[in-house]
Design a protein around this motif. Sequence first.
Motif, short mmCIF file in Angstrom:
data_model
loop_
_atom_site.label_atom_id
_atom_site.label_comp_id
_atom_site.label_asym_id
_atom_site.label_seq_id
_atom_site.Cartn_x
_atom_site.Cartn_y
_atom_site.Cartn_z
N GLN A 152 48.15 -44.57 -22.66
CA GLN A 152 49.08 -43.97 -22.04
C GLN A 152 50.08 -42.94 -22.85
OE1 GLN A 152 51.33 -47.09 -19.90
NE2 GLN A 152 53.27 -46.23 -20.79
N THR A 204 53.88 -34.75 -14.13
CA THR A 204 55.36 -33.75 -14.53
C THR A 204 56.27 -34.69 -13.89
OG1 THR A 204 54.11 -31.88 -14.67
CG2 THR A 204 56.43 -31.78 -14.92
N THR A 237 50.93 -39.24 -19.04
CA THR A 237 49.52 -39.35 -18.94
C THR A 237 48.71 -40.66 -18.93
OG1 THR A 237 49.26 -37.08 -19.77
CG2 THR A 237 47.16 -38.51 -19.77
N TRP A 238 48.12 -41.14 -18.01
CA TRP A 238 47.61 -42.66 -18.23
C TRP A 238 45.84 -42.15 -18.55
CZ3 TRP A 238 51.26 -42.06 -14.21
CH2 TRP A 238 52.45 -43.08 -14.22
N THR A 239 45.27 -42.94 -19.33
CA THR A 239 44.01 -42.65 -19.45
C THR A 239 43.31 -43.87 -19.00
OG1 THR A 239 44.13 -41.30 -21.20
CG2 THR A 239 41.94 -42.61 -21.17
N ASP A 297 41.88 -38.94 -17.26
CA ASP A 297 43.22 -38.78 -17.68
C ASP A 297 44.20 -38.17 -16.37
OD1 ASP A 297 42.69 -39.29 -20.25
OD2 ASP A 297 42.58 -37.02 -21.01
N LEU A 298 45.01 -39.22 -16.01
CA LEU A 298 45.69 -38.88 -14.80
C LEU A 298 47.23 -38.52 -15.34
CD1 LEU A 298 44.61 -41.98 -12.72
CD2 LEU A 298 43.88 -39.53 -12.60
N SER A 299 47.57 -37.46 -15.14
CA SER A 299 48.83 -36.74 -15.58
C SER A 299 49.84 -36.51 -14.50
CB SER A 299 48.30 -35.57 -16.71
OG SER A 299 47.91 -36.03 -17.75
N THR A 308 55.48 -34.91 -19.74
CA THR A 308 54.25 -35.08 -19.01
C THR A 308 53.75 -36.61 -19.13
OG1 THR A 308 53.79 -32.87 -19.31
CG2 THR A 308 51.92 -34.45 -18.92
#
Length: 234
Positions: free
Chosen positions: A107, A174, A124-126, A170-172, A122
């Motif tokens: 992350q 804002t 982001t979790w991978t 990847d879940l991003s 931003t």
Amino acid sequence: MTLRRILALSLLSLTLVILSACNPASRTPTPDPAQIYTEVAQTVQAGLTQTAAAMPTATPTITPPPTATATPTLAVTLPPAGETTTPVASPTRPGANLPDRAEWVSQSPADGTVLLPGQEFTMTWTIRNIGDTTWTTAYQLRFYLANQALRLGASDIKFPKEVKKGETVDLSLTMKAPTTPGDYTSVWVLTNANGQNFYTVYITIKVTGATATVTPTNTAAPTNTPEPTASPTS
């Protein structure tokens, strides 16, 4: 004295009284039969009373009341101290036995990142698919807490692509840090197409310092310099 013996003595007494009444040589007046009957009845009653008194009385058996059984109480698990957020009700809690399974890979930013009040970033979790299903674009990343302020300004999103077993995504989001300094944790869940939550991700940030402000540069207006005037010559 038994009842049979009392009756026998009473009858014997009655016979003697009658025989005495039948003897012409006796000067005793003839007794009244009603009075004799009354005396005999009283004698019999007295014998019955004595017999009843001599008989042992039955001792009543006292049955103790049933012992009250304590009603079991339900164990209540309290949340950890300081935890004030409440999960939103959902069809399935994260971690249920579902064919959808996920694995955290990385992350950015990391937990504990220090941000300024109101700072945008931003998140982001991978995540890797380690289940038996293929994640489609109908799958979602959803906010999981009741306190909407902990959304950090982000909205729910759908998966950006199809993710097969063994693949990553990847879940991003804002996000924006709160304006009040402190520690904040935002919790999100992966949800399948049936609305079932099967994995949890989160980010913890620390907000400190003052809000950054932009100070405009003041530019002084130019000063008009009067032109010299020629003095008349004498």
